[in-house]
Every structure is written in C-alpha cells, then in structure tokens.
Design a protein around this motif. Structure first.
Motif, PDB file in Angstrom:
ATOM      1  N   TYR A 254     -27.467  14.356 -47.344  1.00 44.75           N
ATOM      2  CA  TYR A 254     -26.494  13.327 -46.956  1.00 44.75           C
ATOM      3  C   TYR A 254     -25.070  13.818 -47.204  1.00 44.75           C
ATOM      4  CZ  TYR A 254     -30.326   9.918 -46.913  1.00 44.75           C
ATOM      5  OH  TYR A 254     -31.499   9.241 -46.647  1.00 44.75           O
ATOM      6  N   ILE A 255     -24.158  13.356 -46.368  1.00 43.97           N
ATOM      7  CA  ILE A 255     -22.726  13.487 -46.596  1.00 43.97           C
ATOM      8  C   ILE A 255     -22.118  12.102 -46.416  1.00 43.97           C
ATOM      9  CG2 ILE A 255     -20.552  14.428 -45.741  1.00 43.97           C
ATOM     10  CD1 ILE A 255     -22.007  16.928 -44.903  1.00 43.97           C
ATOM     11  N   ASP A 256     -21.415  11.642 -47.443  1.00 43.54           N
ATOM     12  CA  ASP A 256     -20.802  10.307 -47.405  1.00 43.54           C
ATOM     13  C   ASP A 256     -21.822   9.234 -47.014  1.00 43.54           C
ATOM     14  OD1 ASP A 256     -18.339  11.392 -48.097  1.00 43.54           O
ATOM     15  OD2 ASP A 256     -17.783  11.723 -45.996  1.00 43.54           O
ATOM     16  N   ASP A 257     -23.002   9.339 -47.605  1.00 41.59           N
ATOM     17  CA  ASP A 257     -24.080   8.361 -47.403  1.00 41.59           C
ATOM     18  C   ASP A 257     -24.647   8.385 -45.983  1.00 41.59           C
ATOM     19  OD1 ASP A 257     -25.586   6.619 -49.015  1.00 41.59           O
ATOM     20  OD2 ASP A 257     -24.707   4.871 -48.043  1.00 41.59           O
ATOM     21  N   ARG A 258     -24.385   9.447 -45.234  1.00 49.41           N
ATOM     22  CA  ARG A 258     -24.904   9.580 -43.866  1.00 49.41           C
ATOM     23  C   ARG A 258     -25.961  10.676 -43.842  1.00 49.41           C
ATOM     24  NH1 ARG A 258     -23.214  12.721 -39.233  1.00 49.41           N
ATOM     25  NH2 ARG A 258     -21.521  13.585 -40.508  1.00 49.41           N
ATOM     26  N   LEU A 259     -27.135  10.347 -43.320  1.00 43.25           N
ATOM     27  CA  LEU A 259     -28.223  11.307 -43.224  1.00 43.25           C
ATOM     28  C   LEU A 259     -27.873  12.384 -42.196  1.00 43.25           C
ATOM     29  CD1 LEU A 259     -31.161  12.142 -43.914  1.00 43.25           C
ATOM     30  CD2 LEU A 259     -31.919  10.566 -42.107  1.00 43.25           C
TER      31      LEU A 259
ATOM     32  N   ASN B  12     -22.307  22.126 -53.963  1.00 46.79           N
ATOM     33  CA  ASN B  12     -22.960  20.810 -53.900  1.00 46.79           C
ATOM     34  C   ASN B  12     -22.418  19.985 -52.735  1.00 46.79           C
ATOM     35  OD1 ASN B  12     -24.520  21.372 -56.181  1.00 46.79           O
ATOM     36  ND2 ASN B  12     -23.006  20.493 -57.558  1.00 46.79           N
ATOM     37  N   GLU B  13     -22.381  20.587 -51.554  1.00 42.69           N
ATOM     38  CA  GLU B  13     -21.801  19.925 -50.392  1.00 42.69           C
ATOM     39  C   GLU B  13     -22.614  18.723 -49.924  1.00 42.69           C
ATOM     40  OE1 GLU B  13     -21.014  22.660 -47.246  1.00 42.69           O
ATOM     41  OE2 GLU B  13     -19.775  23.976 -48.504  1.00 42.69           O
ATOM     42  N   PHE B  14     -23.898  18.705 -50.267  1.00 43.31           N
ATOM     43  CA  PHE B  14     -24.775  17.633 -49.803  1.00 43.31           C
ATOM     44  C   PHE B  14     -25.356  16.866 -50.979  1.00 43.31           C
ATOM     45  CE2 PHE B  14     -24.983  21.057 -46.683  1.00 43.31           C
ATOM     46  CZ  PHE B  14     -24.725  20.383 -45.501  1.00 43.31           C
ATOM     47  N   GLU B  15     -25.559  15.578 -50.777  1.00 38.95           N
ATOM     48  CA  GLU B  15     -26.374  14.798 -51.705  1.00 38.95           C
ATOM     49  C   GLU B  15     -27.818  14.940 -51.260  1.00 38.95           C
ATOM     50  OE1 GLU B  15     -27.263  10.216 -53.164  1.00 38.95           O
ATOM     51  OE2 GLU B  15     -25.603  10.619 -51.773  1.00 38.95           O
ATOM     52  N   ILE B  16     -28.698  15.210 -52.205  1.00 39.00           N
ATOM     53  CA  ILE B  16     -30.111  15.419 -51.892  1.00 39.00           C
ATOM     54  C   ILE B  16     -30.902  14.183 -52.311  1.00 39.00           C
ATOM     55  CG2 ILE B  16     -32.065  16.992 -52.080  1.00 39.00           C
ATOM     56  CD1 ILE B  16     -29.413  18.282 -51.143  1.00 39.00           C
ATOM     57  N   ARG B  17     -31.719  13.681 -51.414  1.00 29.75           N
ATOM     58  CA  ARG B  17     -32.598  12.553 -51.724  1.00 29.75           C
ATOM     59  C   ARG B  17     -34.008  12.873 -51.257  1.00 29.75           C
ATOM     60  NH1 ARG B  17     -28.903   7.536 -49.327  1.00 29.75           N
ATOM     61  NH2 ARG B  17     -26.930   8.141 -50.333  1.00 29.75           N
ATOM     62  N   VAL B  18     -34.968  12.220 -51.870  1.00 27.82           N
ATOM     63  CA  VAL B  18     -36.379  12.401 -51.508  1.00 27.82           C
ATOM     64  C   VAL B  18     -36.979  11.050 -51.142  1.00 27.82           C
ATOM     65  CG1 VAL B  18     -38.665  13.061 -52.374  1.00 27.82           C
ATOM     66  CG2 VAL B  18     -36.666  14.456 -52.939  1.00 27.82           C
ATOM     67  N   ASN B  19     -37.616  10.992 -49.986  1.00 28.58           N
ATOM     68  CA  ASN B  19     -38.373   9.799 -49.568  1.00 28.58           C
ATOM     69  C   ASN B  19     -37.529   8.533 -49.432  1.00 28.58           C
ATOM     70  OD1 ASN B  19     -40.808  11.210 -49.451  1.00 28.58           O
ATOM     71  ND2 ASN B  19     -41.285  10.781 -51.598  1.00 28.58           N
TER      72      ASN B  19
END
Length: 209
Positions: A108-113, A56-63
């Motif tokens: 995202y990593i640390d809230d950075r796209l 889970n290295e990345f946070e995944i977001r949509v739109n």
C-alpha cells in the motif's frame, strides 16, 4: 459441470494439479511437467530492489483485501494478454480464503492498494498463484515479504507452476513432475502456519535482507 468449490481446490493442490479458466470461462486442470518452484532458502532480493526495501516505501499487509488482490490479478496486462482468472475462480479462492487456506500479501501507498500476490497454503507448502502491481516494485516487495514469512514459518515448498521470465527473476527453477510430487508429499506431512502475526517482526528486522 458443478461449480468450482474450495474442496475442489484442496483436492487439486494435494494431488499436484490446479485450475485455470479459458477465455470463455471453461475450467481446465493442469499438472505441468516439468514443474516450476522457487527455492525458499536461496532467494535474494535484487540489488536494485534493496533501496526500495530500505526506504520502506510501501506498507505491507497480509490478508486485508484478498478478493481485491485477486480481481486486480485477473485484469489483462496488455491487449494480447489472456485472462485465466474467471469469476468462478475468484469465488472459489475467496471461499478458500475464508477457510484460512488462501492468503494475500499486499503493498500500500497512502492506504491505497498498489500491488500484491495471492496463493494457497497447505501443510508446509505454499502455492503461488498470481501477482499484480500498479506502481513500480510493488509486487516485488510483496514477494520479498512472502519469502520472509515462509522462512519464518518454516515452509518447505514454494510452487510457482510454470516457468516464465517473471518468476525467473525470483530464482524459479524447473524440476521433473515426479520430483515435485515427492517434495509436495513431504511438505504436506508437515504443519506450517501462514500468519500475519509475524509481519511486524519481519518488517522491523528484515527489511533490507
């Protein structure tokens, strides 16, 4: 010529064509033959990607930041890379996004796209447009979750337009234009919803698929 609009894009996609801009910004419409698609049901993440998914290295977001995804995608990858995403294209697709028909999957990593992709959803068809990454595997993870969303929401068709080495790694194949148009017509008859509401469920249950 009139400025490209969301309505133009919708008309184009339902008729099997899509726009790209030349270096001077001139728009052209394309309908490749053969056409590249990625079979949704047969995709599997590469063995090298699975540890990244499991950690889970990345946070995944949509739109969450559609326009910025497009702007990163529009940047040339190298000095020899041609840019086909013009400002006019960005504005038209952003309009389509506001209408709920264009979507982005973002990492995202640390809230950075740091990576993502965007495309258009009509009926049960998703038309993949472009992707980018600023760190290794960021776009691959975004694509992995795109596939999971398309499966969860029972999409039938994932169009990737042209064949190249990048889409081949995801299982892209070429089919005759006539076959593509038949699949497109069938997919447009069905309703499938591209929604971020399934993301939490997918992230918890399918990260290592």
């Amino acid at each position: 010529m009139n400025k490209l609009t969301a309505d133009d894009l919708i008309y184009g996609y339902i008729n099997g064509i899509f726009p790209m801009a030349d270096a001077d910004g001139t728009l052209y419409w394309y309908a490749p033959d053969p056409r590249a698609i990625i079979p949704i049901d047969t995709y599997k993440p590469s063995k090298s990607l699975r540890p990244t998914l499991n950690r889970n290295e990345f946070e995944i977001r949509v739109n969450c930041d559609f326009e910025q995804v497009m702007r990163y995608c529009s940047m040339p990858r190298s000095q020899d890379d041609s840019v086909w995403i013009s400002e006019e294209i960005i504005q038209a697709y952003t309009e389509l996004h506001r209408l709920g028909l264009a979507h982005s999957v973002e990492t995202y990593i640390d809230d950075r796209l740091v990576g993502g992709l965007y495309g258009v959803a009509l009926g049960a068809a998703f038309f993949g447009e472009s992707m980018f990454h600023h760190v290794s595997n960021a776009s691959k993870v975004a694509f992995h979750y795109l596939i999971l969303i398309l499966r969860e929401q029972q999409f039938d068709l994932l169009d990737t337009q042209f064949i190249n080495d990048n889409v081949r790694r995801y299982g892209a194949i070429e089919i005759p234009k006539a076959d593509y148009l038949k699949q497109l017509k069938s997919a447009l008859r069905r309703k499938a919803r591209f929604t971020e509401q399934v993301l939490e469920h997918l992230f918890k249950n399918h990260a290592g698929d």
